[in-house]
Write a protein that holds these residues in place. Structure first.
Motif, PDB file in Angstrom:
ATOM      1  N   GLY A 284      72.922  26.328  52.750  1.00 34.59           N
ATOM      2  CA  GLY A 284      72.337  27.414  51.956  1.00 34.59           C
ATOM      3  C   GLY A 284      70.951  27.090  51.402  1.00 34.59           C
ATOM      4  N   TRP A 285      70.502  25.845  51.512  1.00 37.76           N
ATOM      5  CA  TRP A 285      69.141  25.485  51.062  1.00 37.76           C
ATOM      6  C   TRP A 285      68.188  25.759  52.214  1.00 37.76           C
ATOM      7  CZ3 TRP A 285      71.078  20.036  49.210  1.00 37.76           C
ATOM      8  CH2 TRP A 285      71.868  20.208  48.075  1.00 37.76           C
ATOM      9  N   LYS A 286      67.402  26.800  52.042  1.00 41.60           N
ATOM     10  CA  LYS A 286      66.609  27.298  53.169  1.00 41.60           C
ATOM     11  C   LYS A 286      65.169  26.816  53.135  1.00 41.60           C
ATOM     12  CE  LYS A 286      69.303  31.360  54.201  1.00 41.60           C
ATOM     13  NZ  LYS A 286      69.926  32.196  53.172  1.00 41.60           N
ATOM     14  N   VAL A 287      64.631  26.670  54.326  1.00 40.40           N
ATOM     15  CA  VAL A 287      63.203  26.361  54.489  1.00 40.40           C
ATOM     16  C   VAL A 287      62.428  27.653  54.190  1.00 40.40           C
ATOM     17  CG1 VAL A 287      61.482  25.834  56.274  1.00 40.40           C
ATOM     18  CG2 VAL A 287      63.611  24.524  56.179  1.00 40.40           C
ATOM     19  N   PRO A 288      61.269  27.583  53.517  1.00 40.78           N
ATOM     20  CA  PRO A 288      60.501  28.809  53.257  1.00 40.78           C
ATOM     21  C   PRO A 288      60.241  29.589  54.540  1.00 40.78           C
ATOM     22  CG  PRO A 288      59.556  26.946  52.066  1.00 40.78           C
ATOM     23  CD  PRO A 288      60.634  26.387  52.939  1.00 40.78           C
ATOM     24  N   GLU A 289      60.545  30.900  54.481  1.00 46.90           N
ATOM     25  CA  GLU A 289      60.421  31.813  55.637  1.00 46.90           C
ATOM     26  C   GLU A 289      59.106  31.657  56.390  1.00 46.90           C
ATOM     27  OE1 GLU A 289      62.184  34.140  57.337  1.00 46.90           O
ATOM     28  OE2 GLU A 289      63.898  33.405  56.162  1.00 46.90           O
ATOM     29  N   ILE A 290      58.042  31.586  55.622  1.00 44.49           N
ATOM     30  CA  ILE A 290      56.696  31.599  56.208  1.00 44.49           C
ATOM     31  C   ILE A 290      56.529  30.512  57.280  1.00 44.49           C
ATOM     32  CG2 ILE A 290      55.732  30.180  54.324  1.00 44.49           C
ATOM     33  CD1 ILE A 290      53.800  32.941  55.985  1.00 44.49           C
ATOM     34  N   LEU A 291      57.201  29.346  57.055  1.00 45.28           N
ATOM     35  CA  LEU A 291      57.035  28.222  57.988  1.00 45.28           C
ATOM     36  C   LEU A 291      57.724  28.487  59.319  1.00 45.28           C
ATOM     37  CD1 LEU A 291      57.514  25.216  55.544  1.00 45.28           C
ATOM     38  CD2 LEU A 291      55.380  26.158  56.428  1.00 45.28           C
ATOM     39  N   LEU A 292      58.618  29.462  59.331  1.00 49.11           N
ATOM     40  CA  LEU A 292      59.346  29.785  60.568  1.00 49.11           C
ATOM     41  C   LEU A 292      58.690  30.962  61.291  1.00 49.11           C
ATOM     42  CD1 LEU A 292      62.931  29.700  58.972  1.00 49.11           C
ATOM     43  CD2 LEU A 292      61.658  27.796  59.980  1.00 49.11           C
ATOM     44  N   SER A 293      57.633  31.512  60.672  1.00 47.31           N
ATOM     45  CA  SER A 293      57.050  32.767  61.182  1.00 47.31           C
ATOM     46  C   SER A 293      56.182  32.568  62.414  1.00 47.31           C
ATOM     47  CB  SER A 293      56.198  33.415  60.094  1.00 47.31           C
ATOM     48  OG  SER A 293      55.027  32.623  59.879  1.00 47.31           O
ATOM     49  N   GLY A 294      55.676  31.352  62.616  1.00 46.74           N
ATOM     50  CA  GLY A 294      54.775  31.109  63.741  1.00 46.74           C
ATOM     51  C   GLY A 294      53.362  31.632  63.477  1.00 46.74           C
ATOM     52  N   HIS A 295      53.121  32.164  62.285  1.00 46.00           N
ATOM     53  CA  HIS A 295      51.817  32.746  61.947  1.00 46.00           C
ATOM     54  C   HIS A 295      50.912  31.655  61.367  1.00 46.00           C
ATOM     55  CE1 HIS A 295      48.788  35.400  60.461  1.00 46.00           C
ATOM     56  NE2 HIS A 295      49.488  36.499  60.685  1.00 46.00           N
ATOM     57  N   GLU A 296      50.078  31.068  62.250  1.00 45.28           N
ATOM     58  CA  GLU A 296      49.323  29.869  61.866  1.00 45.28           C
ATOM     59  C   GLU A 296      48.444  30.040  60.636  1.00 45.28           C
ATOM     60  OE1 GLU A 296      47.127  27.695  64.847  1.00 45.28           O
ATOM     61  OE2 GLU A 296      48.808  27.917  66.243  1.00 45.28           O
ATOM     62  N   LYS A 297      47.735  31.165  60.602  1.00 45.21           N
ATOM     63  CA  LYS A 297      46.788  31.377  59.500  1.00 45.21           C
ATOM     64  C   LYS A 297      47.545  31.496  58.169  1.00 45.21           C
ATOM     65  CE  LYS A 297      42.770  34.166  58.288  1.00 45.21           C
ATOM     66  NZ  LYS A 297      43.259  35.269  57.433  1.00 45.21           N
ATOM     67  N   LYS A 298      48.605  32.253  58.207  1.00 46.46           N
ATOM     68  CA  LYS A 298      49.399  32.440  56.974  1.00 46.46           C
ATOM     69  C   LYS A 298      50.028  31.117  56.532  1.00 46.46           C
ATOM     70  CE  LYS A 298      50.286  37.235  56.435  1.00 46.46           C
ATOM     71  NZ  LYS A 298      50.885  38.267  57.278  1.00 46.46           N
ATOM     72  N   ILE A 299      50.455  30.330  57.510  1.00 47.52           N
ATOM     73  CA  ILE A 299      51.060  29.032  57.175  1.00 47.52           C
ATOM     74  C   ILE A 299      50.010  28.126  56.509  1.00 47.52           C
ATOM     75  CG2 ILE A 299      52.059  26.919  58.157  1.00 47.52           C
ATOM     76  CD1 ILE A 299      53.481  28.727  60.216  1.00 47.52           C
ATOM     77  N   ALA A 300      48.796  28.129  57.075  1.00 50.30           N
ATOM     78  CA  ALA A 300      47.721  27.308  56.498  1.00 50.30           C
ATOM     79  C   ALA A 300      47.430  27.750  55.069  1.00 50.30           C
ATOM     80  CB  ALA A 300      46.471  27.398  57.366  1.00 50.30           C
ATOM     81  N   GLU A 301      47.403  29.072  54.857  1.00 56.10           N
ATOM     82  CA  GLU A 301      47.153  29.589  53.499  1.00 56.10           C
ATOM     83  C   GLU A 301      48.269  29.168  52.546  1.00 56.10           C
ATOM     84  OE1 GLU A 301      44.836  33.612  54.993  1.00 56.10           O
ATOM     85  OE2 GLU A 301      46.811  33.804  54.068  1.00 56.10           O
ATOM     86  N   TRP A 302      49.497  29.260  53.018  1.00 52.00           N
ATOM     87  CA  TRP A 302      50.656  28.879  52.182  1.00 52.00           C
ATOM     88  C   TRP A 302      50.572  27.402  51.813  1.00 52.00           C
ATOM     89  CZ3 TRP A 302      54.659  25.354  52.774  1.00 52.00           C
ATOM     90  CH2 TRP A 302      55.728  25.469  51.881  1.00 52.00           C
ATOM     91  N   ARG A 303      50.209  26.586  52.806  1.00 49.87           N
ATOM     92  CA  ARG A 303      50.131  25.139  52.539  1.00 49.87           C
ATOM     93  C   ARG A 303      49.068  24.824  51.498  1.00 49.87           C
ATOM     94  NH1 ARG A 303      51.393  23.292  58.685  1.00 49.87           N
ATOM     95  NH2 ARG A 303      53.617  22.930  58.337  1.00 49.87           N
TER      96      ARG A 303
END
Ligand code: ADE
Length: 239
Positions: free
Chosen positions: A203-222
């Motif tokens: 039940g401890w989930k990885v943040p959705e954004i990291l599974l999205s494959g959306h590179e730019k959004k992932i970089a922004e999140w990081r």
């Protein structure tokens, strides 16, 4: 004749060479024989050569320390053996820095590692006992480094820390060169959190954004996470 024994062959046609002088060299042996540092050596990016200070002593008992002039507790590493060792290394190559590991040195930080990683030859002297004869520091040492405000029983662990931090910065040492650039502290920010499989552990989930494959959004999140983490844990870095 100067002591010309041991480990003085010229091998660093490319890479960085670090000569470490210690009176307990066995403390260091295994450290440099593993993982990234071992690969760095095999690939010719960096080489660490450890010298036993006692090998340069001319005493029958291989003595390297003596009582402090003026009295006081503790033995002091003497200048004669250290000078013989340093000079025999200097006879073979020119050193960018001759570093002494000491709690009263400059605080070791990423920017110091960055600068040192551009060197060709470094020498590191590990202290022990109550210290070394001050004349060694005045006449041979070009840089004094502390790894933090606490006192260890010798300079070996600090020398290993400094060498590791420097060697991993040399291009080609890490598989993915960008991974050193994204380390904590490289841009005065702490690194963002990282995750791997499974994406859901009890039940401890990885943040959705990291599974999205959306590179730019992932970089922004990081970046956002890095800033948040730095604000929370090390606000001093942001000033
Ligand atoms: N030798 C002993 N303590 C040390 C420290 N904190 N940093 C560097 N060298 C040391």
């Amino acid at each position: 004749m100067e002591n010309e024994n041991l480990n003085t062959e010229i091998t660093n046609s490319a890479g960085l060479r670090i000569d470490i002088i210690s009176c307990v060299p066995r403390l260091l042996d295994s450290f440099f024989d593993h993982s990234i540092l071992k690969r760095a050596k095999e690939a010719g990016h960096a080489e660490v050569v450890i010298h036993d200070l006692r090998d340069y002593s001319t005493h029958k008992q291989k003595q390297i320390d003596d009582y402090a002039f003026g009295g006081g507790a503790g033995m002091v590493l003497g200048i004669e053996t250290i000078a013989r060792c340093i000079r025999s290394l200097q006879n073979i190559r020119i050193y960018d820095e001759i570093i002494y590991m000491t709690p009263d040195g400059e605080r070791f930080e990423q920017k110091v590692a960055n600068r040192l990683s551009m060197s060709k030859n470094l020498m590191i002297l590990c202290g022990h006992y109550k210290g070394i004869d001050e004349r060694v520091r005045e006449h041979f040492i070009t840089k004094e480094i502390s790894i933090g405000d606490y006192v260890l029983s010798g300079g070996e662990l600090p020398a290993a820390v400094v060498s590791d931090a420097i060697i991993r910065l040399i291009p080609g040492v890490l598989n993915d060169e960008t991974s050193a650039l994204t380390d904590s502290f490289q841009d005065n920010l702490l690194a963002p959190p990282v995750y791997t499989r499974p994406a859901d552990f009890e039940g401890w989930k990885v943040p959705e954004i990291l599974l999205s494959g959306h590179e730019k959004k992932i970089a922004e999140w990081r970046l956002e996470q890095s800033i948040k983490r730095t604000q929370a844990r090390r606000p001093d870095l942001l000033q």
